[in-house]
Write a protein that holds these residues in place. Structure first.
Motif, short mmCIF file in Angstrom:
data_model
loop_
_atom_site.label_atom_id
_atom_site.label_comp_id
_atom_site.label_asym_id
_atom_site.label_seq_id
_atom_site.Cartn_x
_atom_site.Cartn_y
_atom_site.Cartn_z
N GLU A 181 24.90 4.44 21.67
CA GLU A 181 24.64 3.55 20.54
C GLU A 181 23.34 3.88 19.83
OE1 GLU A 181 24.69 -0.25 22.39
OE2 GLU A 181 26.85 -0.22 22.82
N HIS A 182 22.91 5.13 19.94
CA HIS A 182 21.64 5.54 19.36
C HIS A 182 21.86 6.71 18.42
CE1 HIS A 182 19.32 3.12 22.32
NE2 HIS A 182 20.31 3.45 23.14
N PRO A 183 21.15 6.74 17.29
CA PRO A 183 21.21 7.94 16.43
C PRO A 183 20.69 9.15 17.21
CG PRO A 183 20.18 6.11 15.29
CD PRO A 183 20.31 5.68 16.72
N VAL A 184 21.26 10.31 16.96
CA VAL A 184 20.92 11.54 17.69
C VAL A 184 20.32 12.54 16.71
CG1 VAL A 184 21.80 13.47 19.03
CG2 VAL A 184 22.66 11.16 19.45
N GLU A 232 33.17 12.31 18.37
CA GLU A 232 34.46 11.97 18.96
C GLU A 232 34.32 11.53 20.42
OE1 GLU A 232 37.17 11.70 17.37
OE2 GLU A 232 36.69 12.68 15.48
N LEU A 233 33.51 12.26 21.20
CA LEU A 233 33.43 11.96 22.63
C LEU A 233 32.43 10.85 22.93
CD1 LEU A 233 34.31 12.70 25.51
CD2 LEU A 233 32.48 14.41 25.55
N TYR A 234 31.28 10.85 22.25
CA TYR A 234 30.22 9.89 22.57
C TYR A 234 30.10 8.77 21.52
CZ TYR A 234 28.82 13.55 25.83
OH TYR A 234 28.81 14.49 26.84
N SER A 235 30.79 8.91 20.39
CA SER A 235 30.78 7.88 19.34
C SER A 235 29.36 7.53 18.90
CB SER A 235 31.53 6.62 19.81
OG SER A 235 32.87 6.91 20.10
N VAL A 236 28.54 8.54 18.65
CA VAL A 236 27.17 8.27 18.19
C VAL A 236 27.22 7.69 16.78
CG1 VAL A 236 26.22 10.08 19.64
CG2 VAL A 236 26.90 10.62 17.31
N VAL A 267 23.85 12.30 9.13
CA VAL A 267 25.26 12.12 8.78
C VAL A 267 25.81 11.00 9.63
CG1 VAL A 267 27.53 13.20 8.73
CG2 VAL A 267 25.51 14.55 8.15
N THR A 268 26.30 9.94 8.99
CA THR A 268 26.83 8.80 9.73
C THR A 268 28.24 9.10 10.21
OG1 THR A 268 27.72 7.76 7.75
CG2 THR A 268 25.42 7.25 8.33
N LYS A 269 28.73 8.24 11.10
CA LYS A 269 30.08 8.42 11.62
C LYS A 269 31.12 8.24 10.53
CE LYS A 269 33.13 7.21 15.42
NZ LYS A 269 33.35 6.38 16.62
#
Length: 729
Positions: free
Chosen positions: A125-128, A150-154, A702-704
């Motif tokens: 739940e954190h920006p990377v 896709e895997l971690y839903s950042v 870049v957001t999800k």
């Protein structure tokens, strides 16, 4: 002769034990949007929250390993891979050179990072904020984005060039204002070296250059040089050991060519040398007690007695066999009068004799052997041969018949041979007596004046050595067709070809010429024939060996190192200094590596990659090419802040070498300043953490939602990424 300095022996350290880390507490960051900063390096993975003071670091290597004891598969990360010997062969890296290719390994590395940060939520739940290499392929960035979204839903993801982020951290203004620093970033990475100019706080990626030479290639080059220099090294030099040698002993030379000229002196080469002692197994000698030694000696004496008994028994059996053969042949000869001539001839052939003379010769030989054997048994020594008699030599020929004349001729030849042998024996005895007398005189001289005797023999030794060296120098000179010796040889050949000593009449009839009739001709022959071996050379070697044996036996200052064989094996003082030779039984010395020229040669490849077989420009040439594309005003702003970062930038001598390379390329009045990153290993992560705490970070991420709409290759131009406003898409 000046004694060579003895360098300090450095012991190669044992690999460090792996660090056992406990997962951190996630409570302080739960429910917050604190950015996660990940420096995905080729060598180390550094990760942590943007508000942390320093990152957590681990080797960026993964191994899938099956534990046979528990019969379950394991995934090992970082230092744990080196603990399990079976896992080393399964090690995988996310990076292959400068390209991110193994995304399975990247996924395992990210799992390791998130677990150690204590994140226990189903999604991240954190920006990377993650690093990328200069000029990374677009598909590599897209696959990384796909993995994280896709895997971690950042919630969002941003990429930045690591070296630019290190520059940002070291040039960040206080208090924070818009970043407008100027400079040139020279980043020494694991698999490459990049040069990026920065003006007004923006990385000019269209001007950036990358050199395919980094720490990995330098380590491989150093290992090849070690293997070439020590081909019979008893142990395998590992990559980790080579990396330690590179980081701790290698350095840059301000003037590499001048350094090599200095190290032509063997003394200087030994002064610059580093000796590294590798682990070795000393040969174990079992100490035996006095009782055991006595038993071994008694056993050997018993074995000696048994061997003597067996030899005596064999001699006795052989002697008995000879007596039986003698008796048999004697009885056979007595039958000669009883049989006819034809029957006797057939009998001789059946027994293996051609005629009566062969039978008589065999009987005579057996009689002599039996007589000698009986004499040994009685006296314990060999029977002395009696002086032969030649009664027919003095008899006139008129008094002898045909058989007598033949026998007289035979005796005359035998007498001549006997007299020749006697003369040779007397000559040997005379030479032996002369040698003994010479030995006694030399022994008396040595006892009366040992120093004078040793000085005389040393001068004789030096004279013979000089003669041998002179022959070697002449052979070397003859191999060079432009040398004076080779030209003199050709002149001699030409003179011999035009020799007028043979009259024309004899030359027409094919008569031989007169070359070789004079002893001086053979001296000329040896001069023109480079392959001809001189008899004087063999005699000199024999005399040299005799002198050396005397000096070794009686002169304590003359050691094996002074002998001709030792000096020849060393070849030269420079080669001995470059790679010292150890005795065959010196196990400790055989496990040593001597680094001298290699310490600077490996680093010099950054400025001259061609010396290591890489077709590329060096750091100095790349900097010259980049700076040449700017005006003098912009160039002055750039060279006032040459910023070096990365692990290899910590090597000694880099900044003086860069200064010596750039200073001649710039106007004298233009200031040149070269600085190193405060922490070349971690400043890239710290710069990313600094930027992640600014408001600008959200604008470059870049957001999800944008990912789902545009895909993983969605690009946002910004000054710290691979794609900015100066680079057209």
């Amino acid at each position: 002769m000046t004694e060579m300095p003895t360098p300090e022996v450095i012991r190669i350290p044992n690999p460090p034990l792996p660090t056992v880390r406990q997962p951190a507490s996630y409570d302080d960051f739960r429910g917050t949007e604190t950015p996660l900063v990940i420096d995905n390096g080729s060598t180390n993975l550094r990760f942590g929250f943007a508000t942390s003071s320093s990152p957590v670091s681990a080797p960026n290597v993964i191994a899938k390993f099956k534990d046979r004891k528990q019969n379950r598969p394991l995934i090992l990360m970082g230092e744990a891979v080196d603990v399990e010997s079976g896992a080393r062969s399964q090690a995988r890296y996310p990076w292959e050179g400068d390209v991110l290719l193994n995304f399975d390994a990247l996924e395992n590395a990210l799992d390791y990072a998130f677990i150690h940060l204590g994140i226990d939520t189903p999604t991240i739940e954190h920006p990377v904020f993650m690093t990328e290499r200069l000029a990374s392929p677009l598909h590599s960035r897209g696959l990384t984005s796909e993995l994280l979204f896709e895997l971690y839903s950042v919630p969002s993801l941003a990429f930045g060039v690591d070296s630019v982020m290190s520059f940002y951290h070291n040039n960040l203004p206080t208090p924070p204002i818009p970043f407008t620093s100027d400079g040139v970033v020279v980043s020494f990475n694991t698999a490459s070296t990049s040069v990026i100019p920065i003006l007004q706080g923006k990385g000019l990626m269209s001007y950036a250059k990358r050199i395919p030479w980094g720490a990995t290639q330098a380590n491989e080059y150093l290992l090849k040089l070690i293997q070439l220099k020590h081909p019979t090294f008893p142990t395998r030099v590992t990559t980790a050991q080579t990396n330690w040698l590179f980081q701790n002993l290698c350095e840059f030379a301000v003037d590499y060519t001048g350094l090599l000229r200095t190290m032509k002196d063997p003394m200087q080469m030994r002064l610059h040398e580093k000796v590294i002692q590798f682990p070795f197994a000393a040969p174990t000698t079992e100490e035996k007690t006095e009782e055991e030694l006595q038993k071994i000696a008694e056993r050997r004496r018993e074995q000696g007695r048994k061997l003597q008994e067996l030899a005596a028994k064999a001699r006795e059996e052989k002697f008995q066999q000879k007596e039986a053969d003698l008796q048999y042949l004697t009885n056979l000869r007595e039958k000669r009068e009883e049989e006819s001539k034809k029957e006797w001839t057939n009998t001789l052939r059946e027994e293996g004799f051609d005629n009566d003379a062969a039978l008589d010769g065999a009987i005579k030989k057996l009689e002599a052997d039996v007589k000698k054997g009986r004499k040994k048994d009685t006296d314990g020594d060999e029977m002395q041969e009696d002086a032969p008699s030649f009664p027919l030599v003095d008899v006139p020929d008129e008094e002898l018949d045909e058989e007598g004349l033949k026998e007289k001729k035979k005796q005359r030849l035998m007498k001549a041979g006997y007299e020749a042998r006697e003369r040779a024996r007397k000559e040997k005895e005379r030479e032996r007596e002369e040698r003994e007398a010479e030995g006694r005189r030399e022994e008396e001289e040595r006892e009366q004046d040992l120093e004078g005797w040793a000085t005389r023999l040393r001068k004789e030794h030096e004279t013979i050595m000089n003669k041998i060296k002179e022959r070697g120098r002449r052979r070397a000179a003859l191999s060079d067709r432009k040398s004076a010796a080779a030209q003199a040889r050709m002149k001699n050949i030409a003179n011999l070809a035009a020799d007028e000593r043979v009259p024309k009449r004899k030359r027409k009839t094919g008569s031989d010429d007169m070359f070789g009739a004079d002893d001086a001709d053979w001296a000329i022959y040896r001069k023109i024939n480079t392959a001809a071996e001189s008899s004087d050379e063999e005699e000199d070697l024999v005399n040299l060996q005799t002198v050396e044996q005397k000096l070794l036996a009686h002169d304590p200052t003359f050691t094996l190192e002074h002998t001709h064989a030792s000096l020849t094996s060393q070849r030269s003082a420079l080669m001995q200094a470059f790679r010292p030779q150890y005795d065959e039984g010196d196990v400790e010395g055989k496990a040593r590596i001597h680094l001298n020229v290699e310490r600077w040669r490996v680093c010099e490849a950054w400025f001259s990659p061609s010396m290591a077989g890489v077709d590329s420009a060096g750091v100095g040439e790349v900097l010259q090419n980049i700076l040449g594309r700017f005006s003098d005003g912009d160039k002055g702003r750039l060279v006032n802040n040459i910023f070096v970062t990365g692990g290899p930038s910590q090597l000694a001598g880099l900044i003086p070498r860069l200064h010596a390379t750039l200073r001649p390329l710039l106007p004298p009045e233009m200031p040149l300043r070269i600085v190193r990153a405060g922490d070349p290993l971690n400043d890239a992560w710290r710069g990313m953490a600094d930027f992640a705490r600014t408001d600008e970070f959200a604008r470059v991420s870049v957001t999800k939602a944008e990912y789902e709409e545009w895909g993983g290759e969605r690009i946002k131009r910004w000054w710290g990424g691979n794609w900015n406003s100066s680079v057209p898409l």
